[in-house]
Design an enzyme around this catalytic site. Structure first.
Site, mmCIF file in Angstrom:
data_model
loop_
_atom_site.group_PDB
_atom_site.id
_atom_site.type_symbol
_atom_site.label_atom_id
_atom_site.label_comp_id
_atom_site.label_asym_id
_atom_site.label_seq_id
_atom_site.Cartn_x
_atom_site.Cartn_y
_atom_site.Cartn_z
ATOM 1 N N GLU A 307 0.813 -1.217 0.000
ATOM 2 C CA GLU A 307 0.000 0.000 0.000
ATOM 3 C C GLU A 307 0.848 1.268 0.000
ATOM 4 O O GLU A 307 0.580 2.227 0.713
ATOM 5 C CB GLU A 307 -0.961 -0.017 1.189
ATOM 6 C CG GLU A 307 -1.937 -1.180 1.149
ATOM 7 C CD GLU A 307 -2.943 -1.150 2.278
ATOM 8 O OE1 GLU A 307 -4.109 -1.478 2.028
ATOM 9 O OE2 GLU A 307 -2.559 -0.807 3.422
ATOM 10 N N ASP A 381 -8.297 -8.867 3.971
ATOM 11 C CA ASP A 381 -8.044 -7.729 4.866
ATOM 12 C C ASP A 381 -9.075 -7.661 5.989
ATOM 13 O O ASP A 381 -9.925 -6.768 5.973
ATOM 14 C CB ASP A 381 -8.047 -6.426 4.075
ATOM 15 C CG ASP A 381 -7.548 -5.235 4.882
ATOM 16 O OD1 ASP A 381 -6.946 -5.458 5.949
ATOM 17 O OD2 ASP A 381 -7.753 -4.091 4.448
ATOM 18 N N GLU A 409 -12.742 -2.313 11.704
ATOM 19 C CA GLU A 409 -12.678 -1.523 10.478
ATOM 20 C C GLU A 409 -13.749 -1.926 9.476
ATOM 21 O O GLU A 409 -14.264 -1.092 8.740
ATOM 22 C CB GLU A 409 -11.284 -1.696 9.864
ATOM 23 C CG GLU A 409 -11.085 -1.031 8.528
ATOM 24 C CD GLU A 409 -9.703 -1.294 7.947
ATOM 25 O OE1 GLU A 409 -9.478 -0.889 6.794
ATOM 26 O OE2 GLU A 409 -8.854 -1.905 8.644
#
Length: 718
Positions: A307, A381, A409
């Site tokens: 990322e 993820d 998240e």
């Protein structure tokens, strides 16, 4: 008349004071130490008459302070503290080498460095309770276990308890930035007030350490994996040192994230190539300087070539070469490198599910002994549901440590009740079949690759500056559950939930049963109203708040929900069989065969591994389309059930916490309906199928849901 008014006023004041004394806001977590009922006090008091602590080393002092805190809360007064055993009812907090234990045959050999025993015994003719370990921190862990027995009303007259952690490194990863912004944090700012450190140490740091020690967590990574090199500068190391001093008596080491480009960013070098002698010398000098200030510094956590983060691949080097450079600098000080395996690249056309395995598995056996490869529970993820990561079991020569995400998240942030213990148990008890049947993920991470090698588990923390620490009352359970699983990866989510419920909400059986029932079904409800039947990553852009299954315009293909759902007129789902991306070939043949067949793949993973026609007949006999809609509705209905269950606890738990949970469940229901309606509207626009009988259409058309934007939702990456 005056007498009557005085009586009313008196009653009002008594009621107010009583409720004020009972008011709670969640700050005390599971360490509430509420007053015991008179019957429990009567049972316990003859068995606990005084405290014996033969030394005042910092960790033993922390243990005795905690015992006194607990005793004052539960019994209303402190224990008399003595140096030696002087009568029945002594509670002896000590270490294995204590002269008080001479001549007793106690099983310290099997406790390791951090284990403990709690034993009812007779010393010099007196009936005592021994709480001891081979180290002071073992005794501290034993004290917390003893207090838990008292909090939950367990008998203590004939104790014979031994316990020891199965993993060596049990660490929280704080995704906290130096400006106190917490990436993917939903509980306020970072706890670490860098501006006021090192001269002001917030007393809350001690309570943070107490809470972690009560679970056996023995490390904390203070900074974000998307790291800034500034934290390695001397002025910040002085601040880190101050935190280390607070945490040390509680057995907690501090770790930092290391930005791979630090030699460029702050070192004045022209390269960060891990094989360059000047780069290696720079890291060695920087590490030596850290240990000069913090002798028990734990080491580094590294996110590299993921990322946009810099890493060894920038210099055509492998992850092993990058990790080994740091490991060599840390090795003389017994520090470790935790090197994250979370990698994927926009220029890599390979299925994102496959990329970490493709990069890391060929490096098995090439990492230094003090490197642990930190692997997420799943390959994408931290999704509401993922199959276990294919790297588990596939790198037998390399220590792999589990990485869980405690902060939610992708599971509704702090306002959705989602107990993650069930998710983590599911991952840990998955059978990798490597090397054979029964080789669970838990056994794999527990078993050192060679005697004495490191083992570990990391959890992305959900802790912030909110008064209740985690943003909601029930999110405290995920912090608690992580600590329990890090201590024992073979633990069971239901047992952990019951312990947390009793410690947090009280010992009333009906209350505990209700809370546990809510918790145990909560994560599955989130899966149902967000990503049922193996769908994944259907969240909106950036902040991951709310549904966005139609999103297809993001720069990187694997950031788009359509990349994962592959919804089309012919069906839905990601084909990862040999006819598709062949991600299944990264698993053991037994797993690949089971998940690769439509006849045997679990419904929960169907669309993760297969592209399936809308009219495919499920095991239930219903079509896939109908089954999908039914799951969306089941998720919403479960939230309504949790609301009803919680409403029934009004008056049985304190009003302040009860009201917050009630309001958060209202938010959860509203957002679950949003998820359900938006998802059905989108998928129906493609499937062209009618809804099954008895299931309502979405409240609005698809364009309405597409038009919803939430640019200021929590979770945006700074």
């Amino acid at each position: 008349m005056l007498r009557k008014l005085l009586a009313i006023l008196s009653a009002f004041l008594c009621f107010g004071l009583a409720n004020q004394g009972h008011a709670e806001d969640g700050y005390d977590l599971w360490l509430r130490y509420q007053p015991l009922e008179s019957g429990a006090k009567a049972r316990y008091q003859p068995l606990i008459t005084h405290l014996v602590a033969p030394n005042s080393r910092p960790t033993i002092r922390a243990a005795t302070d905690e015992l006194q805190r607990g005793f004052k809360g539960m019994f209303g007064h402190a224990l008399v503290q003595r140096e030696t055993v002087m009568g029945n009812g002594s509670v002896l907090v000590t270490r294995a080498d204590s002269p008080n234990l001479k001549g007793l045959d106690l099983p310290f050999a099997k406790l390791g460095e951090e284990g403990y025993l709690i034993r009812s015994a007779t010393i010099a003719g007196h009936r005592v309770t021994i709480i001891a370990g081979n180290s002071d921190v073992g005794a501290l862990y034993g004290v917390f276990r003893f207090l838990k027995l008292l909090q939950t009303g367990q008998p203590i007259d004939n104790l014979d308890i031994t316990d020891a952690p199965k993993l060596k490194i049990r660490v929280l990863n704080h995704w906290d930035n130096l400006d106190r912004y917490v990436e993917r944090g939903y509980a306020g700012q970072s706890l670490w007030d860098w501006q006021k450190l090192p001269l002001y140490k917030d007393p809350r740091y001690i309570d943070y350490a107490r809470a972690n020690a009560s679970l056996g967590i023995n490390g904390t990574v203070l900074t974000n994996v998307n790291a800034k090199a500034d934290v390695l500068q001397p002025e910040y190391i002085a601040k880190v040192k101050a935190l280390a001093e607070v945490f040390r008596p509680y057995g907690i080491k501090v770790y930092l994230t290391a930005r791979f480009s630090a030699p460029l960013d702050i070192g004045g070098l022209k390269t960060a190539d891990p094989l360059d002698p000047a780069v290696r010398a720079w890291w060695k000098a920087r590490v030596d300087a850290i240990y000069a200030e913090i002798p028990d510094f734990g080491g580094f956590l590294v996110k590299a070539n993921s990322e946009g983060q810099p890493g060894p691949a920038d210099y055509h080097r492998t992850h092993a070469e990058g990790a080994n450079m740091l490991a060599d600098a840390l090795a003389p000080h017994h520090g470790v490198v935790m090197w994250r395996a979370f990698v994927y690249a926009a220029e890599n056309a390979e299925d994102r599910h496959k990329q970490a395995y493709s990069e890391f598995q060929p490096l098995d056996g090439k990492f230094r002994d003090n490197v642990l490869v930190q692997v997420k529970n799943g390959a994408i993820d931290f999704q509401p549901r993922e199959p276990f990561h294919p790297l588990f079991g596939a790198m037998p020569k390399t220590p792999l440590m589990m990485e869980f995400q405690i902060t939610k998240e992708y599971l509704g942030f702090a306002t959705h009740l989602a107990y993650l213990g069930t998710m983590w148990e599911e991952a840990l008890q998955s059978d990798t079949f490597r090397p054979a049947r029964g080789s669970t993920v838990a056994k794999g991470i527990e078993t050192p690759v060679e005697p004495g090698a490191a083992t570990g588990m990391a959890g992305v923390a959900n802790i912030g500056s909110d008064r209740n620490w985690s943003g909601s009352q029930f999110d405290q359970a995920n912090w608690y559950a992580f600590g329990r699983f890090a201590w024992d990866p073979d633990a069971r989510a239901a047992d952990i939930a019951r312990d947390w419920a009793r410690l947090t909400w009280g010992n009333d059986p009906a209350t505990v049963d209700t809370v546990v029932r809510m918790m145990m079904g909560s994560r599955e409800a989130v899966v149902d109203y967000m990503t049922p039947l193996g769908l994944t990553h259907q969240m909106a852009t950036g902040h991951h708040y709310g549904p966005g299954p139609w999103i297809a315009d993001l720069q990187r293909p694997e950031w788009n929900p359509v990349y994962y759902n592959k919804a089309a007129p012919d069906g839905i789902g990601f084909d990862r069989t040999a006819k598709g991306s062949d991600a299944l070939s990264q698993y053991a043949p037994q797993v690949a065969e089971n998940w690769g067949s439509l006849a045997t793949v679990p419904d929960a993973l169907l669309l993760w591994f297969h592209h399936v026609p809308w009219d495919y007949r499920m095991k239930s006999g219903r079509t896939l389309w109908d089954e999908l809609v039914i799951h969306y509705d089941a998720g919403v209905d479960h939230v309504r059930t949790m609301q009803a269950d919680w409403a029934g606890l009004r008056g049985k738990v304190d009003a302040e916490r009860w009201a917050q949970v009630r309001d958060f469940l209202s938010i959860q229901l509203e957002e679950a309906i949003w998820w359900r309606d938006a998802s059905i509207a989108y998928f129906q626009s493609i499937s062209k199928r009618p809804l099954p009988e008895g299931h309502k259409p979405p409240a609005h058309d698809l364009e309405y849901y597409k038009a919803i934007t939430t640019p200021y939702a929590p979770g945006q990456v700074h």
